[in-house]
Design a protein around this motif. Structure first.
Motif, mmCIF file in Angstrom:
data_model
loop_
_atom_site.group_PDB
_atom_site.id
_atom_site.type_symbol
_atom_site.label_atom_id
_atom_site.label_comp_id
_atom_site.label_asym_id
_atom_site.label_seq_id
_atom_site.Cartn_x
_atom_site.Cartn_y
_atom_site.Cartn_z
ATOM 1 N N ILE A 282 -4.103 28.372 -26.883
ATOM 2 C CA ILE A 282 -3.490 27.135 -26.413
ATOM 3 C C ILE A 282 -2.598 26.614 -27.533
ATOM 4 C CG2 ILE A 282 -5.366 26.552 -24.821
ATOM 5 C CD1 ILE A 282 -6.360 24.521 -26.865
ATOM 6 N N HIS B 227 -4.653 21.733 -28.510
ATOM 7 C CA HIS B 227 -5.887 21.856 -29.278
ATOM 8 C C HIS B 227 -6.231 20.530 -29.954
ATOM 9 C CE1 HIS B 227 -8.557 23.131 -32.602
ATOM 10 N NE2 HIS B 227 -9.032 23.942 -31.652
ATOM 11 N N LEU C 15 -7.555 18.197 -27.334
ATOM 12 C CA LEU C 15 -8.896 18.648 -26.977
ATOM 13 C C LEU C 15 -9.915 18.258 -28.046
ATOM 14 C CD1 LEU C 15 -10.350 20.198 -24.746
ATOM 15 C CD2 LEU C 15 -9.820 22.312 -25.974
ATOM 16 N N MET D 230 -15.738 21.164 -26.832
ATOM 17 C CA MET D 230 -14.403 21.445 -26.305
ATOM 18 C C MET D 230 -14.485 22.399 -25.117
ATOM 19 S SD MET D 230 -11.756 21.524 -29.520
ATOM 20 C CE MET D 230 -12.648 22.642 -30.590
ATOM 21 N N SER D 231 -15.404 23.349 -25.164
ATOM 22 C CA SER D 231 -15.525 24.305 -24.056
ATOM 23 C C SER D 231 -15.908 23.599 -22.757
ATOM 24 C CB SER D 231 -16.551 25.390 -24.390
ATOM 25 O OG SER D 231 -17.822 24.811 -24.630
ATOM 26 N N LEU E 99 -12.805 21.902 -21.477
ATOM 27 C CA LEU E 99 -11.901 22.890 -20.887
ATOM 28 C C LEU E 99 -12.385 23.319 -19.505
ATOM 29 C CD1 LEU E 99 -10.923 25.168 -23.886
ATOM 30 C CD2 LEU E 99 -9.379 23.845 -22.442
ATOM 31 N N ASP E 100 -13.691 23.545 -19.364
ATOM 32 C CA ASP E 100 -14.253 23.895 -18.057
ATOM 33 C C ASP E 100 -13.939 22.814 -17.032
ATOM 34 O OD1 ASP E 100 -15.313 26.243 -19.061
ATOM 35 O OD2 ASP E 100 -17.362 25.466 -19.230
ATOM 36 N N VAL F 137 -10.186 22.855 -16.118
ATOM 37 C CA VAL F 137 -9.847 23.987 -15.252
ATOM 38 C C VAL F 137 -10.315 23.708 -13.831
ATOM 39 C CG1 VAL F 137 -10.382 26.416 -14.787
ATOM 40 C CG2 VAL F 137 -9.743 25.697 -17.092
#
Length: 101
Positions: free
Chosen positions: A8, A13, A16, A27-28, A31-32, A35
């Motif tokens: 990214i 970033h 995020l 952060m994951s 992101l999930d 999305v």
């Protein structure tokens, strides 16, 4: 759950990272969530586009409306607009007590 690496931009970033710190979430996970939100948004855009295309065909739209009207009667449960149905737990208890008699 498996993981993958993706690139990214530095700006994304940084955003995020700031969101992660502010919300106290990884952060994951953010992101999930992003999305999934994008997936849902695109799905609804496709649905709206399909309805718009359907409306351009007057015969197809009228057939759709006829079907919708036919299904609308299935919503009628015999209750008036302001009348409430008993909660399921109350209804199931009354049925059980009748069976015991």
């Amino acid at each position: 759950m498996g993981h993958a690496t993706t690139r990214i931009s530095a700006a994304a970033h940084q955003v995020l990272r700031e969101l992660s710190k502010a919300e106290g979430r990884p952060m994951s996970a953010l992101l999930d969530e992003a999305v999934e939100a994008l997936r849902r948004q695109r799905f609804l855009e496709q649905v709206n586009d399909a309805y718009a295309a359907l409306r351009t065909d007057s015969r197809a739209w009228e057939a759709f409306e006829r079907e919708r009207r036919a299904w609308d009667v299935t919503l009628s449960d015999g209750l008036t607009a302001g009348e409430r149905r008993a909660p399921y737990s109350a209804r199931s208890r009354s049925k059980r007590s009748r069976k015991r008699r």
